[in-house]
Design an enzyme around this catalytic site. Structure first.
Site, PDB file in Angstrom:
ATOM      1  N   THR A 116       0.868  -1.183   0.000  1.00 48.25           N
ATOM      2  CA  THR A 116       0.000   0.000   0.000  1.00 48.25           C
ATOM      3  C   THR A 116       0.904   1.232   0.000  1.00 48.25           C
ATOM      4  O   THR A 116       2.129   1.108   0.028  1.00 48.25           O
ATOM      5  CB  THR A 116      -0.923   0.037   1.238  1.00 48.25           C
ATOM      6  OG1 THR A 116      -0.144   0.383   2.408  1.00 48.25           O
ATOM      7  CG2 THR A 116      -1.588  -1.320   1.469  1.00 48.25           C
ATOM      8  N   CYS A 117       0.299   2.421   0.009  1.00 48.25           N
ATOM      9  CA  CYS A 117       1.118   3.645   0.031  1.00 48.25           C
ATOM     10  C   CYS A 117       1.856   3.797   1.354  1.00 48.25           C
ATOM     11  O   CYS A 117       2.853   4.517   1.433  1.00 48.25           O
ATOM     12  CB  CYS A 117       0.241   4.862  -0.224  1.00 48.25           C
ATOM     13  SG  CYS A 117      -1.103   5.077   0.967  1.00 48.25           S
ATOM     14  N   GLU A 127      -9.526   2.679   9.716  1.00 43.34           N
ATOM     15  CA  GLU A 127      -9.944   2.847   8.316  1.00 43.34           C
ATOM     16  C   GLU A 127     -10.176   1.473   7.689  1.00 43.34           C
ATOM     17  O   GLU A 127      -9.553   0.483   8.064  1.00 43.34           O
ATOM     18  CB  GLU A 127      -8.912   3.660   7.543  1.00 43.34           C
ATOM     19  CG  GLU A 127      -7.495   3.084   7.556  1.00 43.34           C
ATOM     20  CD  GLU A 127      -7.198   2.275   6.314  1.00 43.34           C
ATOM     21  OE1 GLU A 127      -8.076   2.176   5.457  1.00 43.34           O
ATOM     22  OE2 GLU A 127      -6.087   1.724   6.227  1.00 43.34           O
ATOM     23  N   GLN A 140     -10.133   0.794   4.239  1.00 41.34           N
ATOM     24  CA  GLN A 140      -9.511   0.554   2.935  1.00 41.34           C
ATOM     25  C   GLN A 140      -8.506  -0.595   2.996  1.00 41.34           C
ATOM     26  O   GLN A 140      -8.390  -1.389   2.063  1.00 41.34           O
ATOM     27  CB  GLN A 140      -8.818   1.818   2.438  1.00 41.34           C
ATOM     28  CG  GLN A 140      -8.238   1.675   1.029  1.00 41.34           C
ATOM     29  CD  GLN A 140      -7.549   2.946   0.548  1.00 41.34           C
ATOM     30  OE1 GLN A 140      -7.320   3.873   1.330  1.00 41.34           O
ATOM     31  NE2 GLN A 140      -7.217   2.996  -0.711  1.00 41.34           N
ATOM     32  N   GLN A 160      -7.461  -4.059   0.691  1.00 42.28           N
ATOM     33  CA  GLN A 160      -6.108  -4.254   0.167  1.00 42.28           C
ATOM     34  C   GLN A 160      -5.535  -5.599   0.591  1.00 42.28           C
ATOM     35  O   GLN A 160      -4.866  -6.280  -0.203  1.00 42.28           O
ATOM     36  CB  GLN A 160      -5.212  -3.099   0.632  1.00 42.28           C
ATOM     37  CG  GLN A 160      -5.585  -1.771  -0.003  1.00 42.28           C
ATOM     38  CD  GLN A 160      -4.939  -0.575   0.674  1.00 42.28           C
ATOM     39  OE1 GLN A 160      -4.666  -0.596   1.879  1.00 42.28           O
ATOM     40  NE2 GLN A 160      -4.673   0.469  -0.105  1.00 42.28           N
ATOM     41  N   GLY A 171      -9.038  31.220  -0.641  1.00 39.95           N
ATOM     42  CA  GLY A 171      -7.617  30.936  -0.518  1.00 39.95           C
ATOM     43  C   GLY A 171      -7.291  29.608  -1.180  1.00 39.95           C
ATOM     44  O   GLY A 171      -8.160  28.890  -1.649  1.00 39.95           O
ATOM     45  N   MET A 216      -5.077  22.619   3.532  1.00 41.88           N
ATOM     46  CA  MET A 216      -6.201  22.071   4.285  1.00 41.88           C
ATOM     47  C   MET A 216      -7.514  22.349   3.571  1.00 41.88           C
ATOM     48  O   MET A 216      -8.412  21.497   3.543  1.00 41.88           O
ATOM     49  CB  MET A 216      -6.231  22.653   5.697  1.00 41.88           C
ATOM     50  CG  MET A 216      -5.158  22.082   6.610  1.00 41.88           C
ATOM     51  SD  MET A 216      -5.378  20.308   6.908  1.00 41.88           S
ATOM     52  CE  MET A 216      -6.901  20.324   7.839  1.00 41.88           C
ATOM     53  N   SER A 217      -7.636  23.524   2.984  1.00 39.54           N
ATOM     54  CA  SER A 217      -8.834  23.843   2.213  1.00 39.54           C
ATOM     55  C   SER A 217      -8.971  22.891   1.035  1.00 39.54           C
ATOM     56  O   SER A 217     -10.055  22.373   0.745  1.00 39.54           O
ATOM     57  CB  SER A 217      -8.774  25.279   1.704  1.00 39.54           C
ATOM     58  OG  SER A 217      -8.856  26.185   2.772  1.00 39.54           O
TER      59      SER A 217
END
Length: 453
Positions: A49-50, A114, A116, A120, A189, A193-194
């Site tokens: 996985t990552c 989590e 996911q 996997q 902006g 985080m946005s």
């Protein structure tokens, strides 16, 4: 047989190390095949996985399993063994079993609980199974891990509460809107985080994204990621009029949206709710906006408070799952112990029916006039006697094998029934098959090396 896990993850290795040990989707089947041909390896699964790369093997001996699996990693990725030694962890037998259960349940993930990782692990197991690199042990172990993880997520609340600021914002938004379908988001902006929060909103059904920024170029760069549009802060009033959700992280020194600015806009919106998330420090959104009807304003402290509370809840649920894992480790170990019984039972039955075959030949020699029906009746009833005699010893053997000093029980059973010769013959046959498999693997590596040249 021994179970061994070797790997590295986000806790033991930085991303610049982890990315050097990544199995691509295309290369994993070949890696599985070569690993299965490696000396000492009986079964294998590769999980990538990552955040982690892990190799699970069943081996005949731990010390050879450790050595040859490390060699495989070094050769496959073309790195020196010593260069990654400090980042590698190894877990053996019960510890390896428990680790797999924790990984599959999400307790070892960067975001605890989590789901996911369950998919996997399942995909990694199915791929290994498809390429015939698993056998009796891993077919049972991985199925048990997958079943346990499903039960853990069903019977506990481990995955029900958001544990990141961006997910906390999603959770709050769903309480207000129910669904994000047909909703539009305005990003003030171009902060990270946005962007992350907007990414989650977009994945949850937000249909329109607009980015407002002091410079149009940066706004356009971010808007393209969500197939949205961009504007400068000069068009903020128009953007606020149309938006359902506002996410702000500008780095401005003062309020970007004030009470006086938004009040007339809310009247024009005709009671449509406006969900506002202020991730900036110092704050972008005037705290008094919360006093306006149909405005739902949350700042970074609100979100982090939700995250902290949810993390505490997940930790409590993780303790429940840890108890479930302990029970499953014992259950698997008990099953594994009974595997040692199988060769003995098989050898005992082989010996019994060799004796039965000899006895039938003697009967037929002394009674040559027996009809085929009479031979069948005698053969059937004498086999029945053998099965009845073997039943109780076999049942008791299975019971004793899972108790303490089970190995001694198996050894004594073998001695009492004089099964050593049969077991040794079968072991030599198995070793011969293993040598042929290893030789084939060496040949394939040599041919691959020649082809590269």
């Amino acid at each position: 047989m021994e179970i061994l896990t070797l790997g590295l993850n986000y806790k033991t290795a930085p991303v610049e190390i982890r990315e050097k040990f990544t199995f691509s989707d295309d290369s994993t089947p070949r890696a599985l095949h070569l690993l299965s041909q490696t000396k000492s390896v009986v079964e294998c699964v590769i999980l990538g996985t990552c955040n982690r790369t892990e190799i699970y093997i069943v081996c005949d001996q731990l010390h050879t399993g450790r050595f040859y699996t490390r060699n495989f990693l070094a050769e496959w990725f073309g790195v020196d063994r010593d260069s990654f030694q400090e980042h590698i962890y190894m877990k053996e037998n019960d510890e390896a079993i428990e680790h797999l259960f924790r990984v599959t349940c999400g307790l070892d993930s960067m975001v605890m609980g989590e789901t996911q990782i369950l998919g996997q692990v399942r995909d990694a197991f199915f791929l290994a199974q498809k390429h015939q690199t698993t056998g009796t042990v891993f077919n049972t172990l991985f199925q048990q891990a997958i079943t346990l993880a499903k039960r853990a997520h069903t019977e506990t609340g481990i995955g029900q509460n958001a544990v990141s600021v961006s997910y906390a914002a999603i959770e709050l938004g769903k309480k207000i809107f129910g669904t994000f379908e047909d909703k539009s988001v305005l990003i003030l902006g171009a902060g990270k985080m946005s962007e992350l929060t907007a990414k989650h909103l977009h994945a949850n059904g937000v249909s329109q994204v607009r980015v407002a920024n002091r410079t149009l170029e940066r706004a356009q760069l971010l808007a393209r990621k969500f197939q949205g549009d961009a504007c400068t802060m000069d068009h903020l009033a128009e953007a606020l009029l149309e938006a359902d959700i506002v996410i702000s992280s500008t780095g401005a020194s003062g309020y970007v949206v004030t009470y006086e600015q938004l009040r007339p806009i809310m009247k024009q919106r005709k009671h449509r709710p406006l969900f506002m998330v202020d991730i900036a420090v110092p704050r972008d959104l005037d705290p008094r906006l919360h006093d306006l009807d149909n405005v739902y304003l949350y700042d970074i402290d609100d979100l982090e408070g939700i995250v902290e509370s949810n993390l505490e809840e997940r930790s409590r649920e993780a303790e429940r799952i840890t108890g479930m894992i302990s029970e499953e480790v014992v259950a698997f170990q008990n099953w594994l112990n009974t595997l040692g019984v199988v060769p003995l039972i098989s050898a005992l039955r082989e010996k019994a029916f060799v004796i039965h075959g000899d006895a039938m030949r003697k009967i037929e020699n002394k009674l040559p006039d027996l009809t085929e029906r009479e031979r069948h009746i005698i053969r059937k009833h004498t086999r029945g006697i053998i099965n009845q005699l073997l039943h109780d010893p076999v049942v008791r053997l299975k019971e004793l094998a899972v108790q303490k000093r089970g190995d001694e029980v198996l050894e004594m059973f073998s001695t009492i029934f004089a099964l050593e010769e049969i077991i040794e013959r079968r072991r030599q046959e198995a070793d011969w098959e293993e040598e042929k498999k290893h030789a084939a693997g060496v040949k394939e590596k040599v041919m691959a090396a020649h082809s590269r040249e």
